[in-house]
Design an enzyme around this catalytic site. Structure first.
Site, PDB file in Angstrom:
ATOM      1  N   ASN A   1      -2.019   0.190   6.688  1.00  0.00           N
ATOM      2  CA  ASN A   1      -1.549  -1.085   7.254  1.00  0.00           C
ATOM      3  C   ASN A   1      -0.629  -1.864   6.314  1.00  0.00           C
ATOM      4  OD1 ASN A   1      -3.527  -1.995   5.518  1.00  0.00           O
ATOM      5  ND2 ASN A   1      -4.483  -3.378   6.990  1.00  0.00           N
TER       6      ASN A   1
ATOM      7  N   TYR B   1     -12.312  -2.648  -3.904  1.00  0.00           N
ATOM      8  CA  TYR B   1     -12.814  -2.839  -2.548  1.00  0.00           C
ATOM      9  C   TYR B   1     -14.345  -2.811  -2.486  1.00  0.00           C
ATOM     10  CZ  TYR B   1      -8.218  -2.585  -0.255  1.00  0.00           C
ATOM     11  OH  TYR B   1      -6.950  -2.849   0.204  1.00  0.00           O
TER      12      TYR B   1
ATOM     13  N   HIS C   1      -2.068  -5.551   1.567  1.00  0.00           N
ATOM     14  CA  HIS C   1      -3.337  -6.269   1.418  1.00  0.00           C
ATOM     15  C   HIS C   1      -3.007  -7.672   0.917  1.00  0.00           C
ATOM     16  CE1 HIS C   1      -7.355  -7.424   0.099  1.00  0.00           C
ATOM     17  NE2 HIS C   1      -6.768  -7.849  -1.001  1.00  0.00           N
TER      18      HIS C   1
ATOM     19  N   LYS D   1       0.819  -1.217   0.000  1.00  0.00           N
ATOM     20  CA  LYS D   1       0.000   0.000   0.000  1.00  0.00           C
ATOM     21  C   LYS D   1       0.856   1.272   0.000  1.00  0.00           C
ATOM     22  CE  LYS D   1      -3.921  -2.282   2.279  1.00  0.00           C
ATOM     23  NZ  LYS D   1      -5.011  -2.123   3.285  1.00  0.00           N
TER      24      LYS D   1
ATOM     25  N   GLU E   1      -9.322 -11.197  -7.532  1.00  0.00           N
ATOM     26  CA  GLU E   1      -8.402 -10.064  -7.377  1.00  0.00           C
ATOM     27  C   GLU E   1      -7.240 -10.150  -8.363  1.00  0.00           C
ATOM     28  OE1 GLU E   1      -9.355  -9.273  -2.621  1.00  0.00           O
ATOM     29  OE2 GLU E   1      -7.336  -9.889  -3.212  1.00  0.00           O
TER      30      GLU E   1
HETATM   31  P1  CMP Z   1      -7.322  -4.816   3.547  1.00  0.00           P
HETATM   32  O1  CMP Z   1      -6.851  -6.201   3.775  1.00  0.00           O
HETATM   33  O2  CMP Z   1      -6.700  -4.080   2.431  1.00  0.00           O
HETATM   34  O3  CMP Z   1      -8.904  -4.848   3.322  1.00  0.00           O
HETATM   35  C1  CMP Z   1      -9.726  -3.743   3.615  1.00  0.00           C
HETATM   36  C2  CMP Z   1      -9.021  -2.668   4.395  1.00  0.00           C
HETATM   37  O4  CMP Z   1      -9.855  -1.765   5.085  1.00  0.00           O
HETATM   38  C3  CMP Z   1      -8.170  -3.290   5.473  1.00  0.00           C
HETATM   39  O5  CMP Z   1      -7.075  -3.955   4.895  1.00  0.00           O
HETATM   40  C4  CMP Z   1      -7.856  -2.069   6.335  1.00  0.00           C
HETATM   41  O6  CMP Z   1      -6.715  -1.375   5.892  1.00  0.00           O
HETATM   42  C5  CMP Z   1      -9.070  -1.161   6.109  1.00  0.00           C
HETATM   43  N1  CMP Z   1      -9.865  -0.997   7.329  1.00  0.00           N
HETATM   44  C6  CMP Z   1     -10.079   0.158   7.974  1.00  0.00           C
HETATM   45  N2  CMP Z   1     -10.861  -0.027   9.041  1.00  0.00           N
HETATM   46  C7  CMP Z   1     -11.160  -1.346   9.092  1.00  0.00           C
HETATM   47  C8  CMP Z   1     -11.928  -2.175   9.979  1.00  0.00           C
HETATM   48  N3  CMP Z   1     -12.560  -1.669  11.037  1.00  0.00           N
HETATM   49  N4  CMP Z   1     -12.004  -3.500   9.700  1.00  0.00           N
HETATM   50  C9  CMP Z   1     -11.379  -4.027   8.625  1.00  0.00           C
HETATM   51  N5  CMP Z   1     -10.635  -3.298   7.754  1.00  0.00           N
HETATM   52  C10 CMP Z   1     -10.527  -1.970   7.989  1.00  0.00           C
END
Ligand code: CMP
Length: 140
Positions: A113, A50, A116, A10, A127
């Site tokens: 974070n 998403y 993904h 990311k 995906e």
């Molecule tokens: P990712 O695995 O990319 O999938 C969706 C993303 O939403 C997740 O990582 C997080 O970075 C983001 N996100 C933000 N808030 C939340 C939450 N409460 N629960 C899950 N994903 C979240």
């Protein structure tokens, strides 16, 4: 089984200049990069990618974060690649991620974070097809 999964480094991790360090972890775990592209997602692409989260309260922040800078997208291949990549990444919230995982080491928040990874064979196939429509994900 030999599997493929979709991984995204990311914008936060790309900005931290740790693409190589994250690739090293994939390789050390026996995952092979079989396709890769660096791109700056449009709002439309990020929203489409998403789409499963579009009713969630964090959707808008997630999309704006994902388009805030370039990302590195790769298909990883290996034995149990989906689970293996999720182990390497650690919990979605870096505060809950096990020490030594990518998110524990490189992520700042649940939004920023670092990575993904696909969560199941069906989402992995969808995906990978989204970012690499030319890859033969069905013939294996
Ligand atoms: P990712 O695995 O990319 O999938 C969706 C993303 O939403 C997740 O990582 C997080 O970075 C983001 N996100 C933000 N808030 C939340 C939450 N409460 N629960 C899950 N994903 C979240």
């Amino acid at each position: 089984a030999n599997e493929r999964t979709l991984s995204i480094i990311k914008p936060d991790a790309v900005a931290k200049n740790v693409i190589g360090k994250i690739y090293q972890r994939f390789e050390d775990a026996g995952l092979k990069v079989v396709a890769a592209r660096m791109m700056h997602l449009s709002e439309r692409e990020a929203s489409q990618f998403y789409a499963v989260h579009k009713e969630r309260p964090f959707f808008k922040d997630l999309v704006s974060f994902m388009i805030s800078g370039p990302v590195m997208v790769q298909a990883l291949e290996g034995e149990g690649a989906i689970a293996k990549n999720r182990d390497l990444m650690g919990a979605t919230d870096p505060k809950k991620a096990e020490p030594g995982t990518i998110r524990a080491d490189f992520a700042d928040s649940i939004d920023a974070n670092a990575v993904h990874g696909s969560d199941a064979p069906e989402t992995a196939a969808a995906e990978i097809a989204f970012f690499f429509p030319g890859l033969d994900v069905h013939g294996r």
